[in-house]
Design a protein around this motif. Structure first.
Motif, short mmCIF file in Angstrom:
data_model
loop_
_atom_site.label_atom_id
_atom_site.label_comp_id
_atom_site.label_asym_id
_atom_site.label_seq_id
_atom_site.Cartn_x
_atom_site.Cartn_y
_atom_site.Cartn_z
N VAL B 343 29.00 21.33 69.99
CA VAL B 343 29.30 20.23 69.07
C VAL B 343 28.97 20.71 67.67
O VAL B 343 27.86 21.16 67.42
CB VAL B 343 28.45 18.98 69.42
CG1 VAL B 343 28.69 17.87 68.40
CG2 VAL B 343 28.76 18.51 70.84
N PHE B 344 29.95 20.66 66.80
CA PHE B 344 29.68 21.06 65.41
C PHE B 344 30.68 20.40 64.48
O PHE B 344 31.63 19.74 64.93
CB PHE B 344 29.71 22.59 65.28
CG PHE B 344 31.06 23.21 65.53
CD1 PHE B 344 31.44 23.60 66.80
CD2 PHE B 344 31.95 23.43 64.47
CE1 PHE B 344 32.68 24.18 67.04
CE2 PHE B 344 33.19 24.01 64.69
CZ PHE B 344 33.56 24.38 65.98
N THR B 345 30.45 20.57 63.20
CA THR B 345 31.35 19.95 62.23
C THR B 345 31.95 21.01 61.31
O THR B 345 31.43 22.12 61.19
CB THR B 345 30.60 18.93 61.34
OG1 THR B 345 29.47 19.59 60.75
CG2 THR B 345 30.13 17.74 62.14
N PHE B 346 33.05 20.63 60.70
CA PHE B 346 33.59 21.45 59.61
C PHE B 346 34.18 20.50 58.59
O PHE B 346 34.46 19.34 58.88
CB PHE B 346 34.60 22.48 60.12
CG PHE B 346 35.84 21.90 60.76
CD1 PHE B 346 35.83 21.47 62.08
CD2 PHE B 346 37.03 21.80 60.03
CE1 PHE B 346 36.97 20.95 62.67
CE2 PHE B 346 38.18 21.29 60.62
CZ PHE B 346 38.16 20.87 61.94
N LEU B 377 37.22 17.49 72.25
CA LEU B 377 37.24 16.19 71.59
C LEU B 377 37.12 16.38 70.08
O LEU B 377 36.53 17.35 69.61
CB LEU B 377 36.07 15.33 72.07
CG LEU B 377 35.81 15.30 73.59
CD1 LEU B 377 34.53 14.53 73.90
CD2 LEU B 377 37.00 14.68 74.33
N VAL B 378 37.67 15.43 69.36
CA VAL B 378 37.59 15.47 67.89
C VAL B 378 37.32 14.07 67.38
O VAL B 378 37.77 13.08 67.98
CB VAL B 378 38.89 16.05 67.29
CG1 VAL B 378 40.11 15.17 67.61
CG2 VAL B 378 38.76 16.26 65.78
N ILE B 379 36.58 14.00 66.29
CA ILE B 379 36.37 12.69 65.66
C ILE B 379 36.06 12.89 64.19
O ILE B 379 35.62 13.96 63.77
CB ILE B 379 35.25 11.89 66.36
CG1 ILE B 379 35.41 10.40 66.06
CG2 ILE B 379 33.88 12.40 65.96
CD1 ILE B 379 34.65 9.52 67.01
N HIS B 380 36.30 11.84 63.44
CA HIS B 380 35.99 11.82 62.02
C HIS B 380 34.79 10.88 61.90
O HIS B 380 34.94 9.66 61.86
CB HIS B 380 37.23 11.29 61.28
CG HIS B 380 37.06 11.22 59.81
ND1 HIS B 380 37.37 10.11 59.08
CD2 HIS B 380 36.59 12.14 58.93
CE1 HIS B 380 37.11 10.33 57.80
NE2 HIS B 380 36.64 11.56 57.69
N ALA B 399 27.46 13.68 58.04
CA ALA B 399 28.74 13.03 58.36
C ALA B 399 29.44 12.54 57.10
O ALA B 399 29.91 11.40 57.03
CB ALA B 399 28.49 11.87 59.33
N GLY B 400 29.52 13.41 56.10
CA GLY B 400 30.21 13.05 54.86
C GLY B 400 31.70 12.77 55.11
O GLY B 400 32.22 13.06 56.18
N PRO B 401 32.40 12.20 54.11
CA PRO B 401 33.79 11.76 54.30
C PRO B 401 34.78 12.88 54.64
O PRO B 401 35.79 12.63 55.30
CB PRO B 401 34.15 11.10 52.97
CG PRO B 401 33.10 11.50 52.00
CD PRO B 401 31.87 11.84 52.79
N ASP B 402 34.48 14.12 54.24
CA ASP B 402 35.40 15.23 54.49
C ASP B 402 35.11 15.96 55.80
O ASP B 402 35.72 16.98 56.11
CB ASP B 402 35.31 16.23 53.32
CG ASP B 402 33.87 16.69 53.09
OD1 ASP B 402 32.93 15.97 53.52
OD2 ASP B 402 33.69 17.77 52.49
N VAL B 403 34.16 15.42 56.57
CA VAL B 403 33.66 16.15 57.75
C VAL B 403 34.40 15.73 59.02
O VAL B 403 34.61 14.54 59.27
CB VAL B 403 32.14 15.90 57.90
CG1 VAL B 403 31.64 16.41 59.24
CG2 VAL B 403 31.38 16.56 56.76
N VAL B 404 34.78 16.73 59.82
CA VAL B 404 35.37 16.48 61.14
C VAL B 404 34.42 17.08 62.18
O VAL B 404 33.91 18.18 61.99
CB VAL B 404 36.76 17.15 61.24
CG1 VAL B 404 37.32 17.04 62.66
CG2 VAL B 404 37.73 16.54 60.23
N ARG B 405 34.20 16.34 63.27
CA ARG B 405 33.33 16.86 64.32
C ARG B 405 34.17 17.24 65.54
O ARG B 405 35.06 16.50 65.95
CB ARG B 405 32.31 15.81 64.75
CG ARG B 405 31.33 16.35 65.82
CD ARG B 405 30.42 15.28 66.38
NE ARG B 405 31.14 14.40 67.29
CZ ARG B 405 30.64 13.28 67.80
NH1 ARG B 405 29.43 12.89 67.46
NH2 ARG B 405 31.35 12.53 68.62
#
Ligand SMILES: Cc1ncc(COP(=O)(O)O)c(C=O)c1O
Lengths: 194, 426
Positions: B343-346, B377-380, B399-405
C-alpha cells in the motif's frame, strides 16, 4: 534449570508423571486462582490434597484440608505453592524434611524464589516457578486454545473430545518457548527488578 | 516431540488447528452455532466463573474463531488473541480495557483515516482523549506523555502512504512512561513485521486486509504480547482490581501473561458485543494459510509498480518505502526486509483532476475503499477515506488532494503496469 524459559518437555514430563499434588495455600473461595487450579487438576485426574491450616476440619471439593505438609501422612509427588515469593522459603524447608521427598516443587504465577529453588534442586527435586499447572496442562493439551491462547503446540492427529474427568494427551509437537520469547523476557526483567 | 521451532509458513497453515475431535474433519469446521450445551450445572457454573476452559455462547467465544485466534497469536509471537468483528472493533475493545473517562492516549498522526475519525470523535464521547504525535519525530511522543496517559497507538506501516514507523524507538518512550505500546500491524501483517519482537505490548489488526486477503470478510483481532505488567499502581483497574462482573476475580493474578486477552474477551467482547461471525473466521483462516505466498507477491509487485511510477513523466512523486530513494527506506530495511508492503501513494503533476482522471481510466485496478485484496485497488483518499479530515490534517496524514493510493494485488505485474500506462498516458 533455566527458570526464565522452561522447555516444554520439562513441563510435559512433570505433568505426565506426577499423580498426587499437595496444594499449599489452597483456598475455598471460588474466585481465587488456587481454587481454579485445584478444581481443574482434580477434574483431570490428579490426586489433590489441599493444605491450609485455617480450614482444617473442612473440605475442598470433597478433599479434607490438611494443616501442613508434615501432616499429610503419605508420600506426595508434587507440591504446588500458592504463596507470595516472600513466603516460599519456609515451605521449601518443610518440604525438604519429608520422607520420601517430593519429586517436584511448583510455584504459582508471580511466585519466584531462586534461593529456595536452588535448595530443592540440590537434592534432586525438579522446580518450576512463576507458572500455573492448570494453564500449562491446558496449553500442552491445547484445551486452553478454546480461549484463544497460543498453546505453542501443533498436531495433525485427531484427539478425542475432552469430557469431564478425562486425562488429556500432552504429547503434541512443541513450537518451543521461542514464539513467546517477548513474554518470557518481560517476566525475567520483572523478576530481576523485584 | 523435540522443542523444535517450526517456521512461519508452517504456523500459517497449522497453528491452532487440528482435526475435528468428533468427525475427523481436517479443514477447520464452521461452528455456526450461537451456543453450546453444558455437561451439567457444575460445568456451566465453572465456565461462567472462568474456572474451566470451554464454550458458552458465540459472543464470548467460538471454536472456529478460537483457531483463528491461536493462529494469529502464533504468527505474531503473542501469548493469546481475541478475534472481533472488525479492525475498528478491536481498537474499541483494546482501549476500553485501558482507559477510564478523562484518560488520554497518544496516537501517531499518520494513521488510517477511519482510525483518526474514531479516535477524534467517537472516543471523545467516551471521555477517552487522543493526543497526537508525529511518528517522524520521536520526541513528540515523549512530550505528549502526561500522568493521564494510558497507552500509545501507532501503525507499523502507516496507511495511506506506506511510511514505516520506528517501533523500537516509540516502545522505549512507552516503557519509560509505564504504558503499553499498541501497534496496528494491518498493512504489514506478521509476515513482514512482528511488532512484538520490537517492543509492542499489544498488536491489533484489521483482518479485513492482508490476513484475510481476499476482500471477502470483515474481521479484527487483538494479540496480547504478554509483556506488560498490569498490576502496578492500580493504573489499569480492569486487569489489576477485583472485577465485580466476576465476583471479585483479578484477571492479571489469575491469567498471568495472557490476562489482557482475557480482559478483552470477558470485559470487552462480552459486554460491548462486536463478535466475529464463525463464517468470517473460516474465510479469514483460509486466507491466512497462503499469507506468506501472497504477501511476498504483493510486495514484489508493489516494488515493480512503484519503480515504474517513479520513472513516469506524469508522476510528481512516489511514496514507497521500498524504493532506495525513499525517506523511509532505512526503516524499511530494518523492520521489513522482505518487502515494504503493498500500500503506497503517489502524486500526480496534474493534481486533483489528474487523480480523478486516472482512477476513472484504470481497467484492472478497482476503485474502492479497501486495501489488502488479491486484486489491485486504487483510491483518491482526499475525496474518500480521508475526506472528513480538514485540509491540514489531510496533508499531515499523507492524503493531500493530488495523492492517489494503490493497494497492489497479486496479478501479473506486467498487466498492472500496462493498465497504469494506458490510464496515465491517455
Ligand atoms: C490500518 C488500518 N487499521 C484499521 C482499519 C479498520 O479496519 P476495519 O475496516 O476492519 O474495521 C483499517 C481499514 O481500512 C486499516 O487500514
Amino acid at each position: 534449570m533455566n527458570h526464565d524459559a522452561y522447555p516444554d518437555n520439562y513441563i510435559r514430563g512433570i505433568l505426565n508423571s506426577v499423580k498426587s499434588i499437595a496444594m499449599v495455600g489452597a483456598s475455598p473461595v471460588n474466585v481465587r486462582p488456587s481454587y481454579f487450579a485445584f478444581k481443574y487438576l482434580a477434574q483431570r485426574g490428579y490426586d489433590m490434597i489441599p493444605i491450609n491450616p485455617g480450614h482444617v476440619g473442612k473440605e475442598l471439593l470433597g478433599k479434607p484440608f490438611v494443616a501442613s505438609l508434615s501432616d499429610i501422612g503419605r508420600p506426595v509427588d508434587m507440591i504446588d505453592i500458592f504463596r507470595n515469593s516472600s513466603h516460599i522459603m519456609p515451605v521449601i524447608e518443610e518440604a525438604l524434611t519429608l520422607d520420601p521427598l517430593p519429586k517436584v516443587i511448583w510455584m504459582q504465577l508471580g511466585a519466584r524464589d531462586d534461593a529456595a529453588a536452588a535448595k530443592a534442586e540440590a537434592v534432586g527435586i525438579k522446580v518450576v516457578m512463576n507458572r500455573c499447572p492448570k494453564i500449562e496442562y491446558g496449553r500442552l493439551s491445547s484445551e486452553i486454545s478454546w480461549m484463544g491462547v497460543n498453546s505453542r503446540t501443533l498436531s495433525s492427529k485427531r484427539a478425542p473430545a475432552p469430557t469431564q474427568g478425562m486425562r488429556l494427551s500432552l504429547n503434541r509437537m512443541s513450537v518451543g518457548g521461542g514464539d513467546t520469547a517477548a513474554s518470557d523476557r518481560a517476566a525475567k526483567n520483572k523478576s530481576e527488578q523485584s | 516431540m523435540s522443542d523444535r521451532l517450526p517456521g512461519f509458513s508452517t504456523l500459517a497453515v497449522h497453528a491452532g488447528a487440528q482435526p475435528d475431535p468428533t468427525t475427523g474433519a481436517r479443514a477447520t469446521p464452521i461452528y455456526q452455532t450461537t451456543s453450546f450445551v453444558f455437561n451439567d450445572a457444575d460445568h456451566a457454573a465453572s465456565l461462567f466463573g472462568l474456572q474451566a476452559f470451554g464454550n458458552i455462547y458465540t459472543r464470548i467465544g467460538n471454536p472456529t474463531n478460537a483457531v483463528l485466534e491461536e493462529r494469529v497469536a502464533a504468527l505474531e509471537g503473542g501469548t493469546a488473541a481475541l478475534a472481533v468483528a472488525s479492525g475498528h472493533a478491536a481498537q474499541v475493545v483494546v482501549l476500553q480495557q485501558l482507559l477510564q473517562p478523562g484518560d488520554e492516549f497518544i496516537a501517531a498522526r499518520k494513521l488510517y483515516g477511519g482510525s483518526i475519525n474514531q479516535f477524534t470523535h467517537a472516543f471523545k464521547s467516551f471521555g477517552w482523549n487522543v493526543v497526537w504525535a508525529d511518528p517522524d519525530d520521536i520526541a513528540s511522543f515523549e512530550r505528549a506523555v502526561t500522568p493521564r496517559t494510558k497507552a500509545i497507538f501507532i501503525e507499523s506501516i502507516a496507511n495511506p502512504a506506506g511510511s514505516i514507523t520506528d517501533i523500537e524507538a516509540i516502545s522505549t518512550v512507552a516503557r519509560k512512561a509505564g504504558v503499553p505500546l499498541i501497534v496496528d500491524n494491518t498493512l504489514a501483517s506478521p509476515y513482514l513485521i512482528r511488532p512484538i519482537d520490537h517492543g509492542a505490548d499489544i498488536v491489533v489488526h484489521s483482518l479485513t486486509k492482508f490476513l484475510g486477503g481476499h476482500g471477502n470478510s470483515l474481521g479484527g483481532i487483538i494479540v496480547d504480547a504478554g509483556t506488560f505488567d498490569w498490576s502496578t499502581g492500580g493504573k489499569y483497574p480492569m486487569l489489576s482490581e477485583p472485577r465485580p462482573e466476576y465476583h471479585g476475580i483479578r484477571l492479571q493474578e489469575t491469567f498471568g501473561n495472557f490476562a489482557f486477552a482475557i480482559a478483552c474477551r470477558v470485559l470487552g467482547l462480552r459486554d460491548l458485543g462486536p463478535a466475529l461471525s464463525p463464517f468470517n473466521a473460516f474465510m479469514i483462516l483460509t486466507g491466512i494459510e497462503t499469507l506468506p505466498l501472497r504477501m511476498q507477491k504483493h510486495c514484489d509487485n508493489a516494488k515493480a509498480v512503484a519503480e515504474y511510477l517513479a520513472g513516469h513523466p506524469a508522476v510528481a512523486s512516489v511514496s514507497y518505502a521500498g524504493l532506495p530513494s525513499d525517506k523511509y527506506n532505512q526503516l524499511a530495511r530494518k523492520y521489513a526486509p522482505k518487502g515494504a508492503g503493498a500500500v503506497f501513494t503517489f502524486s500526480l503533476k496534474g493534481g486533483y483532476d489528474a487523480g480523478v482522471n486516472l482512477v476513472s481510466k484504470l481497467q484492472l485496478f478497482s476503485h474502492l475503499a479497501n486495501v489488502g485484496d488479491t486484486r489491485s485497488l486504487v483510491i483518491h483518499p482526499a475525496s474518500t477515506t480521508h475526506s472528513q479530515l480538514d485540509d491540514a490534517a489531510k496533508i499531515t496524514s499523507g492524503a493531500g488532494p493530488d495523492v492517489v493510493r494503490l493497494s497492489v494485488g497479486i496479478e501479473d505485474k506486467e498487466d498492472l503496469i500496462a493498465d497504469l500506462e494506458q490510464a496515465l498516458g491517455a
